[in-house]
Design a protein around this motif. Structure first.
Motif, PDB file in Angstrom:
ATOM      1  N   THR A 204     -16.730  31.879 -21.564  1.00 31.58           N
ATOM      2  CA  THR A 204     -17.242  31.077 -22.732  1.00 31.58           C
ATOM      3  C   THR A 204     -16.127  30.095 -23.303  1.00 31.58           C
ATOM      4  O   THR A 204     -15.019  30.060 -23.227  1.00 31.58           O
ATOM      5  N   LEU A 205     -16.527  28.947 -23.406  1.00 30.89           N
ATOM      6  CA  LEU A 205     -15.758  27.642 -23.653  1.00 30.89           C
ATOM      7  C   LEU A 205     -16.007  27.282 -25.139  1.00 30.89           C
ATOM      8  O   LEU A 205     -17.185  27.197 -25.687  1.00 30.89           O
ATOM      9  N   PRO A 206     -14.929  26.805 -25.695  1.00 30.60           N
ATOM     10  CA  PRO A 206     -14.833  26.410 -27.105  1.00 30.60           C
ATOM     11  C   PRO A 206     -15.486  24.923 -26.913  1.00 30.60           C
ATOM     12  O   PRO A 206     -15.953  24.314 -25.941  1.00 30.60           O
ATOM     13  N   ASP A 227     -14.442  36.485 -13.677  1.00 25.53           N
ATOM     14  CA  ASP A 227     -15.542  36.592 -14.582  1.00 25.53           C
ATOM     15  C   ASP A 227     -16.176  35.312 -15.045  1.00 25.53           C
ATOM     16  O   ASP A 227     -17.418  35.597 -15.575  1.00 25.53           O
ATOM     17  N   SER A 228     -15.802  34.279 -15.008  1.00 23.66           N
ATOM     18  CA  SER A 228     -16.331  33.155 -15.711  1.00 23.66           C
ATOM     19  C   SER A 228     -17.159  32.486 -14.585  1.00 23.66           C
ATOM     20  O   SER A 228     -17.751  31.240 -15.035  1.00 23.66           O
ATOM     21  N   PHE A 229     -17.278  32.922 -13.532  1.00 18.01           N
ATOM     22  CA  PHE A 229     -18.180  32.382 -12.502  1.00 18.01           C
ATOM     23  C   PHE A 229     -19.694  32.577 -12.662  1.00 18.01           C
ATOM     24  O   PHE A 229     -19.730  33.956 -12.969  1.00 18.01           O
ATOM     25  N   LEU A 230     -20.482  32.058 -12.457  1.00 19.15           N
ATOM     26  CA  LEU A 230     -21.836  32.261 -12.338  1.00 19.15           C
ATOM     27  C   LEU A 230     -22.243  32.770 -10.881  1.00 19.15           C
ATOM     28  O   LEU A 230     -21.521  32.470 -10.086  1.00 19.15           O
ATOM     29  N   CYS A 238     -20.384  30.134  -8.661  1.00 26.45           N
ATOM     30  CA  CYS A 238     -20.240  28.937  -9.122  1.00 26.45           C
ATOM     31  C   CYS A 238     -20.259  28.770 -10.670  1.00 26.45           C
ATOM     32  O   CYS A 238     -19.920  29.673 -11.123  1.00 26.45           O
ATOM     33  N   LEU A 239     -19.810  27.589 -11.310  1.00 30.16           N
ATOM     34  CA  LEU A 239     -19.528  27.277 -12.515  1.00 30.16           C
ATOM     35  C   LEU A 239     -20.358  26.540 -13.177  1.00 30.16           C
ATOM     36  O   LEU A 239     -21.416  25.927 -12.690  1.00 30.16           O
ATOM     37  N   HIS A 243     -18.146  24.166 -17.386  1.00 25.94           N
ATOM     38  CA  HIS A 243     -16.840  24.538 -16.731  1.00 25.94           C
ATOM     39  C   HIS A 243     -16.401  23.430 -15.673  1.00 25.94           C
ATOM     40  O   HIS A 243     -15.468  23.397 -15.434  1.00 25.94           O
ATOM     41  N   GLN A 244     -17.633  23.226 -14.837  1.00 23.05           N
ATOM     42  CA  GLN A 244     -17.243  22.156 -13.966  1.00 23.05           C
ATOM     43  C   GLN A 244     -16.682  20.940 -14.311  1.00 23.05           C
ATOM     44  O   GLN A 244     -15.477  20.514 -13.856  1.00 23.05           O
TER      45      GLN A 244
END
Lengths: 642, 642
Positions: A204-206, A227-230, A238-239, A243-244
């Motif tokens: 999760t990103l702010p 864990d933050s990769f989809l 992928c991201l 995130h990218q």
């Protein structure tokens, strides 16, 4: 292999990707597996056995004790150690624990690990995230270490989190806004330039604006958890778009990427058996994806590439009035064709306003270029006359005798002897023999009036007709508060007051712009009013966006915009900047003591333009949220000579 | 083309050759002729028409005056100007003339020419030789100019002359010793680092020792007159042996060569008609000869090439007692095989003295390596035992826990566990369980005792048998006065007292050694006398050779020599230095104010070694010919921590 070379082609700036590993007794294998097999550029590896606690060593202090490190320094060559290993300080250490034994063990281990890293000439070590609410003892110990370091960099690991809510989240564990953690630690360490930050990028990103703050901080690494990769349609990591974008931002700001965690995309095993059955690194697909992200970035435009070396590099502003420019400086400015096209357009409009079509063949307009340099405005003006079919008489006034040599050759070569008269004189002191219809000048600095265009044009308008036109007809300066830790540290490195009270010309790059810019001073020409003067004072208020979180203001970025004539403008204020013009970098006004700013309290700033008999200078200060000292009183540190 | 490339192969350091030309209106032709046709690397060319006198310009000050320079800045590209042209300031200028008009014209012209050179971004300008006995007004004006320069260098032209005689020559014109002219001018300009010297090399050369002085001065160019060339059997120009040696010395000290004057060897015309009938440069044969001189120089030995980057580069001495060395430092020192061969020879002799052949199989010698580092002396000692067939028990005492890691691995890998015991402890505090026959250490600094070998060995001899042997058994420091303008300027650049009171480790290169070195302090080990201490004081007198002329002393070069055991020594004192050993560069003690020294007055120097409870330091001063202030009182600026 640097990320950019993976596609078989080189990019202008290389970026590297590391991998976080566990402790291993066998560093040679660790490197073989992660670098040769895995394709990573370096490992982020613990330096000491994680079970080590100094207090548990039997016969503590005995002469024969050996540090529980991962083998001798000789297992790798010095260059392998320094380019392939970033040291990871034991993550169990807790220097602010209530448990004194743990606290002492932590301090001993931290210092032993740093000493070992220094012994190996490592380039950087990662410090674990502070564990409690307080980090004072941790910072005290790191400060002691920083005093003794010469080349080793320390990266403080901080999770990239900022909760949006208020009271609700207060009960949750961990920091609400991890930027505050970093800020406290960095302030306790007095902005030491060897201390940077490594951000843990989570799933999760702010908010966008809160991420923006980090672009002005010295972020050295983004540690991206698996864990933050989809997962994409073919089962590969992928991201998310956000995130990218964040990772691209880090690439652009020279931060390394580190992949961390266990593989959670297990497709590769079946896939790999096709090839040669050799062992494949479980995180290879993550690395490949990061390399793909890097390669799909737009290449830098030509002009940006030329200016790479100027990024965040502080330069003293020119003093073109006191000093003469050099041939190379003229050459650079003359190459800025966009600027002269704007000038030509402005002169065209002024000529047409001045002389109606039907009188074009009889009336001659007198145009004076004041500060003609080596002649680009003379050329632009003559082209404007040709375009509009107006008759022109030009005076080229220039105080630099070296540029006058070039002007003379130019006029001779172009055959302009009948149209152009060269005046080797300072415009403020020239006794003109006739009056001008149009006065053309390019005396603007990055902050508009900072190269004393107002004072020069006040002098030159003596020979402008009462209804004459000045090109430019007005200009305005702008400022905005910025986080700029690199610039601040570079100013601080001089260890004196004067450098904190100087404005610098600088190509801003690693800078976070915290609020939209606002206008400061405006000057209009000609100005025949006898009451006016060139002193100015402006009070400004800036507010952080409500979702940005707090930020540190290291100073102010300054710009200008100029109306050349009617709707023809020229400027570098970011939202209205003239495209592809490169004659001006922004200006930077530093603050002696950076100001911490919260979204709920405005930043109140004051700027003065002061004039003396032989110099002009700026003073500036902050009055809210906390008053700063006045900067540059009486122009004691920085001034522009008349 | 750099001189080294003419032979078709590259040398490690390039040298260039220029040519002095007359003024020309047509710089493009000047460059074509001298560089493209002539093969020279650059021209030393006047910047303004030599007939120009500001006072003769009609209507002086009128707005339309143009400087009488050799065409516009645009006739050459900026890089051509800066790499192919050295500006020659008008040679008629005389700023110390009695004629006020000439004086004013000279000042105006000098400043205009420098401004023009700056406009063109030239790298250097040649200032004409001062004409009269006084050069105060010339120096005042140059000082004003130097304040404003950033990159432009100024070379003061000085003839390379020094008459040997006394009263007889006083009547002759010109300076008796042109070094004094340079020294006066440089002192008036406060050692400005942008001011260097260009020497006119004439057909007669002064004495060898007087030439030596210049190697410590910042000589940027040797201007060789065609008159100073001889003619070889085939009619071509060549130089005398002494001239050749001098030019080789200048090459070695990075001075450029410039050919000056008319061709006085006219063979080439007939010779050239053979080729293609194209115009040949009349000075081409001189250039070819200079290139030949450069190419026939011996290439630098491997180790010298590695150390090129360290030449005249000031380093703070190591503090191996307070700080731990890094792996890379150990690695460098360990590569110095010559040093360990000497140690092995010393240990062999000590072992044989200690244990007669007939007892070799029964007696075991206890040898302690104090400061074992990563083990090179342990290895050398074990090899000595093997060579001599003696039985050995080794203790390796080392305080750096990082090096102890390596030692443990070394012992394990070599299978030395039964012979070698590792002690992780500072030798001064270790409680040894038995006493040693031989104590081996390498604790020497560039100045012998400056890394506190005396204090360490005083502590370690507690566990040496009363009849035990210390290797080294003694060491002595040496100093000699030097001219070292580059080092002095680098120290001065720090603008503080502390740097003038610090000793530096430095690979001396652009240094003139003015007198043979003399010994300063000696320490002998073991030393069980209770009365002795490690404080020392020495007064020294140095005399310049009578034919050297005067010289400026910027400080003292320091060295050591050590007796390892009996006739086995090790050292860097130039006349007795151990060949091919590279662990130590000399040390340099600067003087706050350089001292001018004449052959008829001795230089009296004082050195103290002072000891406190936590540090050791040196103080030094000069008492004659003029007293200097005391340097480093109480070790306020520079000390070595215990």
């Amino acid at each position: 292999m640097p990320l950019g070379e993976r596609g078989g082609w080189e990019r202008s700036e290389s970026r590297y990707c590391g991998v976080e590993t566990d402790f291993s007794d066998d560093v040679t294998y660790l490197l073989n597996f992660n670098i040769s097999t895995g394709g990573f550029d370096y490992v982020l590896a613990p330096l000491m056995n994680p079970s080590y606690r100094p207090s548990l060593v039997e016969g503590n202090g005995v002469d024969t004790q050996v540090l529980p490190v991962s083998g001798s320094d000789l297992v790798l060559s010095p260059s392998q150690w320094s380019s392939h290993v970033v040291g990871k300080i034991s993550s169990w250490i807790d220097l602010d624990s209530e448990d004194e034994v743990l606290r002492m063990d932590s301090e001993t281990t931290l210092k032993q690990e740093i000493a070992w890293a220094t012994h190996l000439s490592l380039q950087a070590c990662l410090l674990p995230t502070p564990k409690g609410k307080s980090c004072a003892n941790y910072a005290r110990c790191v400060n002691q270490i920083l005093q003794g370091l010469t080349t080793l960099q320390l990266w403080l690991r901080v999770p990239l989190v900022k909760s949006d809510g208020d009271s609700m989240d207060d009960t949750s564990e961990g920091p609400k806004d991890s930027w505050k953690l970093w800020n406290s630690f960095r302030l306790l360490c007095e902005h030491d330039s060897k201390l940077s930050v490594a951000l843990d990028v989570l799933s999760t990103l702010p908010s966008e604006t809160s991420l923006g703050r980090w672009m002005g901080e010295s972020v050295r690494a983004a540690i991206v958890s698996t864990d933050s990769f989809l997962t994409n349609a073919r089962g590969y990591p992928c991201l998310s778009k956000r995130h990218q974008k964040l990772i691209a931002g880090f690439f652009d700001h020279a931060a390394q990427v580190v992949i961390s965690g266990k593989s959670v995309h297990n497709l590769q095993k079946s896939h790999d058996s096709n090839t040669e059955g050799t062992e494949k690194h479980p995180l290879r697909t993550y690395l490949d994806y990061v390399a793909y992200l890097f390669q799909k970035m737009e290449p830098l435009p030509e002009q940006e590439r030329i200016e790479l070396g100027y990024r965040d590099f502080l330069q003293a502003p020119l003093q073109p009035l006191m000093d003469n420019l050099e041939a190379q400086t003229y050459e650079t400015f003359e190459r800025d064709s966009v600027k002269y096209i704007q000038y030509q357009r402005a002169v065209e409009k002024a000529l047409v306003d001045r002389v109606p079509d039907e009188k074009a063949s009889e009336l001659t307009t007198v145009l004076m270029v004041v500060g003609a340099g080596r002649g680009p405005l003379v050329r632009a003006s003559l082209q404007a006359a040709e375009e509009t079919g107006r008759k022109l008489k030009v005076y080229a006034v220039e105080k630099n005798p070296n540029a006058v040599v070039t002007l003379h050759n130019l006029v001779k070569m172009e055959g302009w002897q009948d149209i152009v008269t060269i005046i080797s004189c300072d415009m403020r002191f020239w006794n003109a023999t006739e009056q001008a219809d149009i006065l053309v000048s390019e005396l603007l600095g990055s902050f508009g009036d900072n190269e004393l265009s107002p004072e020069c044009l006040d002098g030159a308008q003596r020979f402008l007709k009462p209804d004459g036109i000045s090109i430019p007809s007005s200009y305005t300066s702008f400022i905005q508060p910025v986080t700029a830790s690199k610039l601040y540290n570079d100013v601080k490195a001089h260890k004196d007051l004067a450098h904190f009270e100087t404005a610098y010309v600088v190509k801003l790059h690693s800078v976070a712009k915290l609020a939209p810019s606002q206008d400061v001073f405006t000057f209009t020409h000609p100005n025949f009013s006898t009451k006016s003067n060139n002193q100015r004072y402006k009070k400004l208020q800036f507010n952080l966006p409500s979702d940005s979180g707090s930020a540190l203001v290291h100073g102010f970025a300054g710009y200008f915009d100029s109306v050349l004539y009617k709707d023809v403008h020229l400027g570098i204020e970011p939202t209205t900047a003239t495209p592809n013009m490169f004659s001006w970098f922004p200006i930077f006004f530093p603050l002696r003591k950076p100001v911490e700013l919260h979204p709920d309290t405005p930043l109140e700033v004051h700027f003065w333009r002061c004039c003396g008999s032989s110099k002009v200078w700026y003073e500036w200060s902050v009055s809210s949220p906390t008053p700063s000292p006045m900067h540059n009183t009486n122009g004691r540190s920085y001034w522009v000579g008349l």
